[in-house]
Design an enzyme around this catalytic site. Structure first.
Site, PDB file in Angstrom:
ATOM      1  N   LYS A  64       0.797  -1.225   0.001  1.00 51.35           N
ATOM      2  CA  LYS A  64       0.109   0.145  -0.062  1.00 51.35           C
ATOM      3  C   LYS A  64       0.848   1.292   0.171  1.00 51.35           C
ATOM      4  O   LYS A  64       0.456   2.246  -0.720  1.00 51.35           O
ATOM      5  CB  LYS A  64      -1.002   0.061   1.259  1.00 51.35           C
ATOM      6  CG  LYS A  64      -0.219   0.094   2.643  1.00 51.35           C
ATOM      7  CD  LYS A  64      -1.209   0.245   3.476  1.00 51.35           C
ATOM      8  CE  LYS A  64      -0.541   0.211   4.795  1.00 51.35           C
ATOM      9  NZ  LYS A  64       0.071   1.409   5.056  1.00 51.35           N
ATOM     10  N   THR A  65       2.044   1.328   0.669  1.00 51.42           N
ATOM     11  CA  THR A  65       3.044   2.419   0.699  1.00 51.42           C
ATOM     12  C   THR A  65       3.473   2.926  -0.624  1.00 51.42           C
ATOM     13  O   THR A  65       3.587   3.801  -1.031  1.00 51.42           O
ATOM     14  CB  THR A  65       3.994   2.331   1.795  1.00 51.42           C
ATOM     15  OG1 THR A  65       3.462   1.830   3.072  1.00 51.42           O
ATOM     16  CG2 THR A  65       5.013   3.281   1.778  1.00 51.42           C
ATOM     17  N   ASP A  86      -3.589   7.821   4.551  1.00 47.31           N
ATOM     18  CA  ASP A  86      -3.359   6.170   4.631  1.00 47.31           C
ATOM     19  C   ASP A  86      -4.063   5.493   6.043  1.00 47.31           C
ATOM     20  O   ASP A  86      -4.659   6.320   6.903  1.00 47.31           O
ATOM     21  CB  ASP A  86      -1.762   6.062   4.967  1.00 47.31           C
ATOM     22  CG  ASP A  86      -0.941   4.528   5.215  1.00 47.31           C
ATOM     23  OD1 ASP A  86      -1.846   3.839   4.772  1.00 47.31           O
ATOM     24  OD2 ASP A  86       0.007   4.659   5.497  1.00 47.31           O
ATOM     25  N   GLU A  87      -4.058   4.422   6.146  1.00 43.23           N
ATOM     26  CA  GLU A  87      -4.632   3.524   7.322  1.00 43.23           C
ATOM     27  C   GLU A  87      -6.264   4.301   7.611  1.00 43.23           C
ATOM     28  O   GLU A  87      -6.528   4.398   8.803  1.00 43.23           O
ATOM     29  CB  GLU A  87      -3.691   3.755   8.666  1.00 43.23           C
ATOM     30  CG  GLU A  87      -2.302   3.157   8.573  1.00 43.23           C
ATOM     31  CD  GLU A  87      -2.542   1.572   8.376  1.00 43.23           C
ATOM     32  OE1 GLU A  87      -3.264   1.086   8.525  1.00 43.23           O
ATOM     33  OE2 GLU A  87      -1.211   1.151   8.511  1.00 43.23           O
ATOM     34  N   GLN A 145      -8.198  -5.056   9.404  1.00 43.74           N
ATOM     35  CA  GLN A 145      -7.038  -4.440  10.409  1.00 43.74           C
ATOM     36  C   GLN A 145      -7.429  -3.242  11.173  1.00 43.74           C
ATOM     37  O   GLN A 145      -6.460  -2.565  11.665  1.00 43.74           O
ATOM     38  CB  GLN A 145      -5.869  -4.100   9.629  1.00 43.74           C
ATOM     39  CG  GLN A 145      -5.181  -5.546   8.757  1.00 43.74           C
ATOM     40  CD  GLN A 145      -3.668  -5.000   8.533  1.00 43.74           C
ATOM     41  OE1 GLN A 145      -2.807  -4.848   9.035  1.00 43.74           O
ATOM     42  NE2 GLN A 145      -3.783  -4.898   6.772  1.00 43.74           N
ATOM     43  N   ARG A 175       2.226  -9.881  10.721  1.00 43.36           N
ATOM     44  CA  ARG A 175       3.460  -9.481  10.975  1.00 43.36           C
ATOM     45  C   ARG A 175       4.681 -10.368  10.619  1.00 43.36           C
ATOM     46  O   ARG A 175       5.680  -9.741  10.646  1.00 43.36           O
ATOM     47  CB  ARG A 175       3.749  -8.952  12.383  1.00 43.36           C
ATOM     48  CG  ARG A 175       2.746  -7.891  12.983  1.00 43.36           C
ATOM     49  CD  ARG A 175       2.284  -6.789  12.175  1.00 43.36           C
ATOM     50  NE  ARG A 175       1.454  -6.876  11.158  1.00 43.36           N
ATOM     51  CZ  ARG A 175       0.914  -6.209  10.272  1.00 43.36           C
ATOM     52  NH1 ARG A 175       1.849  -5.305   9.847  1.00 43.36           N
ATOM     53  NH2 ARG A 175      -0.249  -6.496   9.653  1.00 43.36           N
TER      54      ARG A 175
END
Length: 763
Positions: free
Chosen positions: A33-34, A220-221, A251, A601
């Site tokens: 995504k980044t 973002d997020e 998430q 993670r």
């Protein structure tokens, strides 16, 4: 200029190339995504000729903002510096520094941190004569924060909860709390966004300026946004509607902070004509780890269904281990760390241990220390919370803003100047009655007949006045040196001549390093910006990538990070998921999302651990294995729980099945609740303990009968799994048992019963 599209998969390209109108990118864990965000920004600048100052990019941590800006700069060059990119709070602070005078504050306002806020709340409780045992500062502050996240003013809060005694009292505190902040020319974290919204909503020229300026907005997020953040973004995007948000509804784990998952679920409704792009290819995890993650999250109701996949190798199966207790769990973790260091050449920094609650780290830390494995705890005592650092910051804050009564009260006697509590209370009362800052009252003490205070504070006032005149001429580090030297703070520590004082001096020296690094990295270099950078920093921002240590942190802190090896510990009902979420579908789904975050993670190796019994918060519990483990198919796990035993509970908890798995037989016991005599304060999920208590009582008797309590002698050297090594000082008979008085090397004196102590004699 490199080809911006090269290296992107089809879905990533689709998200980057869609620039006009609202776009929702559902980005699975590790799906890049980044990369999408940075390439979209670069594409706007280089291909669509968008001016960088017309782009606003919002992240949730300073670290993420810094990394993203660096990536964009690597593609388009220095022009990226002209973009607005940062956290919600840092972006809003920039706006407030320019326009907060529109709502009655001075532009030199301060941002109070949690410690400051608690101090103000305590003062408010005292002023209003409200019992601080029934209304603790923490609980009141939490409720005020929740109100601000819902964008409720004190008056609106009081209206909403009229008739609710407790909340009416909190409403009174809330109103006085805001008044006190205003008197100090200060705001808190929640005010930052709300005041920005207030200015944009009421000042048409400010609204026009920023809605015209930010033609393209990227967030973002997005699943972690709250009502205030959603409102801010909606206002800023109202003119052009070119808004791209990236997030993952699987998430969303921050509802306790006010995050509203419905923001991402209702995005299409809030922004008509939305294009939805799903990123499902994972670049982080092995295939087997992803399969485990998918098998768990599918148990949640999901509007945007997706299934992560990867071209990475299948890798090893996630390992499952059921420990006897938390110390056995710690020993297992250390064994695996040592094994992977030897066999896979991993370093300590390649391991992270994730837990649901901070309290779970204690036993693991004990084992890590014993085995001399370097580690760090994220979220422990923070650098900026140490007394000497907060004192130094308070000096700087008072120099920046003399109206800051909290900072003045903190350092007026640091070092000692003979101004006692009674004098300070008197000054505080005059300040309340006159609306004059405490600093101004002390500065003009003779006008208030405070002659003794004037004599004791002359040097202090002289120092602050002198340094206020030097703000523009001195760098931050030079100003800090002046403060520490001329105030006598460092000299007082040197005179104390203790190990603790030496440590405090070293910390202050490190704080000077912080100031110097800020000067090297910041374009502004102002005292106000330096103080903001400290206040807005986070635990994750403080993590140093080069530290070669095992990391311990809560699952919430791990969001956005990745490690080669992940240990997910404490997977028992009542621990994870926690007792409060059991029976609450929405909360249970969030717990499951948190577990999903923990699994994803891991890049290569994943370890899941639980314990048959665990001592936490002073009591021992025997809980069932977490339902989340049971949601992972057996063929996706290396290891099973209860190798010799299998327990099953029905919905009521009164029937219990127990047997030996290898024998293929299960014997059923029916447990009558009244005969169990469950205490009234039993945990909500007592049904898991109802059956366990039956087995535990049997095992306990067996253990008692097998323990040779005559082996212990006074003066004997022993080891206890919880308290470590020590000496038996005294033995007294107690029925059919012995009472042992033991002096432990690190834990001090303890009195234990021999049959239950589980001591090992050290030869």
């Amino acid at each position: 200029m490199q080809d911006l599209i090269e290296g992107l998969n089809d879905k990533q390209k689709e998200a980057v190339l869609y620039t006009e109108g609202p776009c929702l990118v559902i980005a699975g864990a590790g799906s890049g995504k980044t990369k999408v965000l940075t390439h979209k920004i670069a594409y706007l600048i280089s291909q669509n000729q968008v001016k960088p100052w017309n782009i606003l990019a919002i992240t949730f941590t300073n670290k993420a903002a810094s990394e993203m800006k660096q990536r964009v700069e690597n593609i388009v060059g220095d022009v990226a510096q002209e973009m607005w990119m940062g956290t919600f709070h840092s972006i809003c602070v920039r706006i407030l520094r320019r326009y907060i005078d529109r709502i009655g504050f001075e532009t030199s306002f301060l941002i109070f941190d949690t410690s400051d806020q608690r101090t103000v709340v305590k003062e408010c409780l005292k002023t209003l004569k409200i019992d601080d045992k029934m209304f603790t500062d923490r609980s009141v502050l939490s409720e005020i924060s929740n109100a601000k996240n819902e964008m409720l003013t004190p008056k609106a809060y009081q209206t909403k909860y009229a008739g609710d005694y407790r909340k009416e009292k909190i409403g009174q505190v809330y109103e006085l709390y805001q008044k006190r902040l205003k008197e100090n020319n200060a705001i808190d974290f929640d005010d930052i966004i709300n005041y920005t919204i207030e200015i944009l909503s009421n000042e048409s020229d400010v609204l026009e300026y920023y809605t015209e300026k930010f033609k393209y907005i990227l967030v973002d997020e997005y699943q972690d946004t709250n009502k205030a953040q959603f409102t801010l973004v909606s206002i800023l995007a109202s003119r052009y509607g070119n808004i791209t948000v990236v997030g993952d509804n699987d998430q969303g784990i921050y509802s306790f902070r006010g995050a509203d998952i419905s923001n991402i679920l209702n995005f299409e409704k809030d922004f008509p004509g939305t294009k939805i792009v799903k990123l499902e290819q994972n670049y982080r995890c092995t295939g087997n780890i992803l399969k485990a993650a998918n098998s768990v999250i599918k148990h949640n109701e999901n509007k945007y269904e997706k299934k992560l996949w990867t071209e990475n190798e299948e890798g090893k199966l996630p390992c499952l281990y059921q420990a006897e207790d938390e110390y056995d769990e710690g020993r297992y973790i250390v064994e695996q760390i040592q094994h992977l260091k030897t066999e896979e050449y991993l370093k300590p920094k390649d391991f992270v241990i994730l837990y649901r609650m901070n309290a779970q780290s204690r036993a693991i830390e004990d084992i890590l220390r014993r085995e001399d494995i370097p580690y760090k705890v994220v979220g422990g005592v923070k650098f900026y919370e140490r007394k000497e650092i907060k004192d130094a910051i308070a000096y700087l804050r008072l120099i920046q803003n003399p109206a800051d009564n909290l900072s003045l009260k903190r350092i007026i006697n640091e070092p000692k100047r003979g101004i006692g509590k009674t004098s300070l209370d008197n000054i505080s009362q005059i300040s309340d009655e006159t609306g004059t800052s405490m600093y101004e009252i002390i500065k003009h003490a003779d006008e208030y007949n405070l002659n003794r205070i004037k004599a004791n504070s002359e040097e202090f006032i002289k120092l602050i006045e002198e340094l206020r005149l030097k703000i523009q001429d001195l760098s931050i580090s030079e100003l800090l040196k002046e403060v520490l030297n001329k105030s006598g703070y460092t000299k007082a520590l040197e005179t104390e001549n203790t190990i603790e004082a030496e440590s405090r001096i070293e910390n202050l020296e490190e704080f000077l390093t912080v100031a110097i690094e800020f000067e090297e990295e910041s374009a502004d270099n102002s005292l106000a910006e330096f103080l903001e950078s400290i206040t807005l920093s986070s635990d994750i921002d403080e993590m140093q990538d080069e530290e070669n240590t095992v990391t311990l942190m809560t699952l919430h802190s791990a969001k956005g990070l990745e490690f080669p090896t992940v240990f997910l510990v404490g997977l028992e009902e009542g621990i994870f998921p926690g007792y409060k979420s059991i029976g609450e579908p929405k909360e249970l789904e969030e717990e499951r999302r948190l577990f999903y975050v923990g699994i994803t993670r891991a890049r290569q190796f994943l370890y899941l651990t639980c314990a048959k019994h665990r001592t936490i918060f002073g009591s021992t519990s025997y809980n069932a294995v977490s339902r989340f483990i049971k949601e992972i198919p057996d063929n996706l796990l290396d290891g099973i729980v209860n190798n010799d035993e299998e327990e099953k509970f029905n919905d009521t908890g009164f029937n219990w099945e127990y047997g030996t798995k290898s024998a293929g037989k299960v014997k059923t016991y029916t447990v009558d609740q009244p005969k169990i005599n469950i205490p009234s304060k039993a945990v909500p999920s007592y049904q898991f303990r109802t059956a366990e208590s039956f087995l535990n009582s049997l095992n306990q008797k067996k253990t008692q009968n097998e323990t040779d309590i005559t082996k212990y002698q006074e003066g004997q050297r022993i080891y206890h799994k919880k308290f470590g090594e020590g000496n038996i000082q005294k033995i007294e008979a107690e029925g059919d048992d012995y009472k042992l008085d033991i002096q432990f090397d690190k834990s001090g004196h303890k009195r234990l019963m021999a049959k239950f102590a589980g001591l090992e004699i050290i030869e």
